[in-house]
Design an enzyme around this catalytic site. Structure first.
Site, PDB file in Angstrom:
ATOM      1  N   TYR A 187     -24.509 -57.113 -50.717  1.00  0.00           N
ATOM      2  CA  TYR A 187     -24.477 -58.393 -50.022  1.00  0.00           C
ATOM      3  C   TYR A 187     -25.367 -58.345 -48.783  1.00  0.00           C
ATOM      4  CZ  TYR A 187     -20.401 -59.652 -52.891  1.00  0.00           C
ATOM      5  OH  TYR A 187     -19.543 -59.929 -53.929  1.00  0.00           O
ATOM      6  N   ASN A 188     -26.452 -59.096 -48.858  1.00  0.00           N
ATOM      7  CA  ASN A 188     -27.414 -59.177 -47.765  1.00  0.00           C
ATOM      8  C   ASN A 188     -27.863 -57.787 -47.298  1.00  0.00           C
ATOM      9  OD1 ASN A 188     -27.446 -62.131 -47.511  1.00  0.00           O
ATOM     10  ND2 ASN A 188     -25.305 -61.855 -46.904  1.00  0.00           N
TER      11      ASN A 188
END
Length: 348
Positions: A54-55
């Protein structure tokens, strides 16, 4: 009082809503992320979900900083398996990568243990025995408390449970499938398998990546600020379907007549399944999070259930023949395929 539920056959209890943090460190900045986490804590939410991918790890970093003062309150889940670099072994389910990924997640989260580590996806040609033995070592070292699976079909849930028994560790405690009103395919295999083998279901995308909020209109361009309007890859290849958008509008009218919102109705529907321990709600804004929590107050009726069954048959999706391209069907392996698509294929 929060209705905490046991996670599978483990002794740990989790809140029925899990705070999903996929947007943290991306569309949702750190200050907003922290306010959302604080609000979740105040309401009694104790389960938070992130992932290394995630990111590019920023979500884990933000979560770690935000919960540091009350680390023991939170049941923290993260994930591994998706690629985190260009190297052929910088992802997957090998012992090499699992050890590296766990150490990296521990560092980003700023903690000495991870409560729940998910295998983010199945790697079809990777040996699960090696994966489970590597997880067993990390559990014995105290780096992991539990492990789970995400996007695993029913037979793989059975297989990894068998391997855990063989290795001599507890079976996975959680299964994280995609599950919502317009994609009910988890009902046919994944949910029953999880229940049978003792895994608690923590489903994701209860709002179909925003489609079930009814904010999209049929035959109209999406708002540029919306997930579809930003050309998010996953919503465009999965939930952005005309049938789902039309169904969301019909559900919204029904929900409004019942005194709730389309989003709360959709989330409450997922939680009304006894096979589901918790559902992940992943806000992008504080307003999103503030709205989600009211779903816990909605009480489903037989009429509500009948309406959903009429719109989308149990075990199916809103679109006939739809399959998520990220998780292809495995049961067709041609013995021969001679020719090409343009010239015609002759199979024998």
């Amino acid at each position: 009082m929060m209705d905490y539920r046991y996670l599978g056959k483990s002794g740990v209890k989790v809140s029925p809503i899990t705070l999903g943090t996929m947007m943290f460190g991306g569309p949702t900045d750190e200050a907003t992320s922290r306010r959302i986490i604080d609000k979740a804590r105040d309401r009694g939410i104790n389960h938070i979900d992130t992932a290394d991918v995630y990111n590019k790890g920023r979500s884990e970093e933000i979560v770690g900083r935000a919960i540091a003062a009350e680390r023991d309150w939170w049941f923290v889940a993260t994930k591994l398996a998706n690629p985190m670099g260009d190297g052929v072994n910088q992802g997957g389910l090998s012992r090499k990568w699992i050890n590296q990924a766990v150490d990296s997640s521990l560092r980003r989260l700023g903690t000495d243990h991870i409560d729940l580590m998910y295998l983010h996806r199945a790697v079809f040609d990777s040996p699960l025995e090696e994966t489970v033995r590597a997880l067993a070592d990390l559990i014995r070292q105290g780096k992991l408390r539990y492990f789970g699976v995400s996007n695993f079909r029913g037979w793989r849930i059975a297989d990894i449970s068998r391997i855990a028994d063989l290795v001599g560790i507890d079976r996975p405690v959680a299964s994280q499938p995609l599950y919502n009103i317009v994609n009910r395919t988890a009902e046919s295999e994944q949910l029953p398998a999880a229940g049978h083998f003792g895994l608690g279901v923590v489903s994701y995308s209860p709002l179909a990546r925003g489609v079930l909020t009814a904010k999209y209109a049929p035959d109209a361009a999406p708002d540029p600020e919306s997930r579809a309007g930003r050309s998010d890859k996953r919503i465009l290849e999965t939930e952005w379907r005309p049938e789902s958008i039309r169904i969301a509008r019909e559900l919204a009218a029904h929900a409004e007549a019942r005194g709730t919102t389309a989003a709360n109705f959709a989330l409450a529907w997922v939680l009304n399944n006894k096979l589901v321990a918790s559902a992940i709600a992943g806000p992008r804004t504080e307003a999103h999070w503030d709205g989600y929590q009211a779903a816990l107050d909605y009480r489903f009726t037989a009429e509500d259930e009948a309406l959903v069954d009429r719109l989308v048959a149990p075990g199916h999706t809103s679109t006939h023949g739809f399959t998520d391209p990220a998780h292809p069907i495995e049961g067709r392996v041609p013995r021969n395929a001679i020719g090409d698509v343009t010239g015609g294929v002759t199979a024998g």
